[in-house]
Design a protein around this motif. Structure first.
Motif, mmCIF file in Angstrom:
data_model
loop_
_atom_site.group_PDB
_atom_site.id
_atom_site.type_symbol
_atom_site.label_atom_id
_atom_site.label_comp_id
_atom_site.label_asym_id
_atom_site.label_seq_id
_atom_site.Cartn_x
_atom_site.Cartn_y
_atom_site.Cartn_z
ATOM 1 N N UNK A 101 0.827 -1.217 0.000
ATOM 2 C CA UNK A 101 0.000 0.000 0.000
ATOM 3 C C UNK A 101 0.859 1.265 0.000
ATOM 4 N N UNK A 102 1.832 1.290 -0.902
ATOM 5 C CA UNK A 102 2.701 2.456 -1.007
ATOM 6 C C UNK A 102 1.956 3.624 -1.664
ATOM 7 N N UNK A 103 2.150 4.816 -1.123
ATOM 8 C CA UNK A 103 1.472 6.017 -1.624
ATOM 9 C C UNK A 103 2.492 7.073 -2.030
ATOM 10 N N UNK A 104 2.207 7.729 -3.166
ATOM 11 C CA UNK A 104 3.076 8.803 -3.639
ATOM 12 C C UNK A 104 3.004 10.028 -2.717
ATOM 13 N N UNK A 105 4.014 10.866 -2.828
ATOM 14 C CA UNK A 105 3.945 12.198 -2.232
ATOM 15 C C UNK A 105 3.070 13.048 -3.150
ATOM 16 N N UNK A 106 1.809 13.335 -2.778
ATOM 17 C CA UNK A 106 0.896 14.024 -3.702
ATOM 18 C C UNK A 106 1.315 15.456 -4.019
ATOM 19 N N UNK A 107 1.873 16.167 -3.035
ATOM 20 C CA UNK A 107 2.300 17.551 -3.279
ATOM 21 C C UNK A 107 3.435 17.602 -4.294
ATOM 22 N N UNK A 108 4.342 16.631 -4.202
ATOM 23 C CA UNK A 108 5.479 16.593 -5.115
ATOM 24 C C UNK A 108 4.994 16.335 -6.550
ATOM 25 N N UNK A 109 4.026 15.455 -6.693
ATOM 26 C CA UNK A 109 3.438 15.176 -8.012
ATOM 27 C C UNK A 109 2.709 16.419 -8.537
ATOM 28 N N UNK A 110 1.953 17.054 -7.687
ATOM 29 C CA UNK A 110 1.176 18.226 -8.101
ATOM 30 C C UNK A 110 2.073 19.344 -8.601
ATOM 31 N N UNK A 111 3.202 19.566 -7.941
ATOM 32 C CA UNK A 111 4.111 20.645 -8.366
ATOM 33 C C UNK A 111 4.669 20.369 -9.763
ATOM 34 N N UNK A 112 5.007 19.112 -10.037
ATOM 35 C CA UNK A 112 5.526 18.784 -11.368
ATOM 36 C C UNK A 112 4.454 18.947 -12.440
ATOM 37 N N UNK A 113 3.218 18.561 -12.112
ATOM 38 C CA UNK A 113 2.131 18.735 -13.084
ATOM 39 C C UNK A 113 1.945 20.216 -13.401
ATOM 40 N N UNK A 114 1.981 21.062 -12.369
ATOM 41 C CA UNK A 114 1.877 22.511 -12.584
ATOM 42 C C UNK A 114 2.985 23.013 -13.507
ATOM 43 N N UNK A 115 4.202 22.529 -13.293
ATOM 44 C CA UNK A 115 5.333 22.950 -14.129
ATOM 45 C C UNK A 115 5.133 22.495 -15.579
ATOM 46 N N UNK A 116 4.611 21.287 -15.761
ATOM 47 C CA UNK A 116 4.380 20.777 -17.116
ATOM 48 C C UNK A 116 3.302 21.596 -17.823
ATOM 49 N N UNK A 117 2.264 21.979 -17.096
ATOM 50 C CA UNK A 117 1.190 22.775 -17.690
ATOM 51 C C UNK A 117 1.712 24.115 -18.210
#
Length: 376
Positions: free
Chosen positions: A137-153
């Motif tokens: 049940x490993x979970x990602x760091x959601x904030x870290x993912x969100x920041x990269x998505x923002x940068x890609x956008x």
């Protein structure tokens, strides 16, 4: 059992493909998006548009059909995929890290990579696992993912440029974040993880010379392709073909090593074939089919294919075999042949829809063939 292996060299400049079996993507407003709660693939809605995403549960491509999820986002104009840089299941489990060949696949399909790490997990308490050093049940760091998505956008260049820049500037730091996180998880769960010293040695090689990341990954990918090409899997109903290795280059000079299930010589033409089989149903699972389609999508976009230095004519084919199939169907074909096959096999609405989608796949894409046959 071993089989003859043919090795081809190829070149790919651009991939264009229409995915006719892609499912409707669930939509998430960006302000509510949580990578851990979201479905394996979907669409993120932002004020000025949207971006399609998929996520991997492991950086290893053979786990849990990541290519099937990627297939589902191929038709979107902008696509991202979230991949863990590293997945450690504990000293008694698997240890996987992202490979350069995976980045090559994403570059060719113009898919932006979000390089993520796991920040939480629990002790694996499933039957037979509770006494072993394993987590689940490993979970990602959601904030870290969100920041990269923002940068890609906000990013204006291609996925290829983003991916290479991400690797060259951030790979080591993200990898180390993953190692730090696993140390915390180890303390919290009491589970021993894989040796960090060995991982640090790997990182030092990468830090000293980034080409080592490519070379180490490509060496492993090449060796894996050799092993895979030499073995016939029990569930592959191969007929009169040879196993095949494909050494593919892109216009930047990168190379990646792939395998297909077999290559068949039909007259002066070679058929590169992926095979999927079902021992219980009339067709393989939809994820299996999509996995095969994603692979032949790339093979169908090879600009030139060479065998022993000589250019050869080729096509690509997905062969589907199943239980209780009557007769065979080769697509592309006439709509009458398609209807007759569906009627004679008394296929239900769901399976008939899949076959009609495959029929469209052949019509909309170059070099694509589909062969459906019994598995006996």
């Amino acid at each position: 059992m071993k089989q003859d292996v043919l090795t081809f060299d190829g070149f790919v400049s651009n991939v264009q493909y229409t995915a006719c079996l892609a499912e409707k993507l669930p939509e998430y407003d960006f302000c509510d998006f949580d990578i851990n709660k979201a479905r394996p693939c979907g669409k993120i809605i932002v004020p000025d548009g949207s971006v399609a995403y998929s996520k991997w549960v492991s950086p290893k491509r053979t786990r849990s059909y990541p290519f099937a999820r990627l297939y589902d986002i191929l038709n979107a104009p902008k696509r991202i995929t979230v991949i863990p840089v590293l997945k450690d299941e504990g000293i008694d489990g698997d240890l996987d890290r992202i490979q350069f060949s995976t980045i090559s696949w994403m570059n060719l399909f113009d898919i932006y990579i979000v390089l993520a790490y796991y920040e939480s997990a629990v002790r694996n308490s499933r039957a037979g696992q509770s006494k072993r050093n394993k987590i689940s049940k490993q979970s990602f760091s959601p904030d870290f993912v969100e920041r990269q998505i923002l940068d890609i956008l906000k990013y204006k260049n291609s996925a290829l440029h983003w991916n290479f820049n991400l690797l060259e500037t951030s790979f080591v730091d993200i990898y180390r974040k993953a190692l730090d996180s696993y140390q915390v998880i180890s303390r919290q769960t009491g589970i021993k993880m894989h040796d960090r010293k060995a991982q640090e040695k790997y990182l030092e090689k990468v830090r000293a010379n980034f080409d080592d990341f490519k070379n180490l990954s490509l060496s492993g990918s090449k060796n894996a392709s050799i092993r895979e090409a030499a073995v016939v899997h029990h569930n592959e109903h191969l007929s009169d073909g040879s196993k095949v290795r494909l050494n593919i280059r892109n216009y930047l000079g990168g190379v990646y090593y792939l395998t297909a299930d077999e290559v068949i010589k039909e007259g002066d033409r070679y058929v590169i074939q992926e095979s999927k089989n079902s021992t219980k149903g009339s067709l393989p699972s939809l994820d299996d089919i999509k996995d095969g389609l994603f692979k032949i999508a790339l093979f169908s976009n090879i600009d030139a294919l060479l065998l022993e230095g000589q250019k050869v004519d080729f096509t690509v084919r997905l062969k589907l075999t199943g239980k209780d199939i009557y007769g065979t169907l080769f697509m592309p074909c006439s709509s009458c042949e398609l209807d007759r096959f569906i009627t004679e096999n008394r296929l239900n609405e769901r399976r008939a829809k899949v076959i009609r989608g495959l029929y469209d796949e052949c019509l909309y894409n170059k070099r694509i063939q589909i062969h459906i046959a019994p598995n006996q």
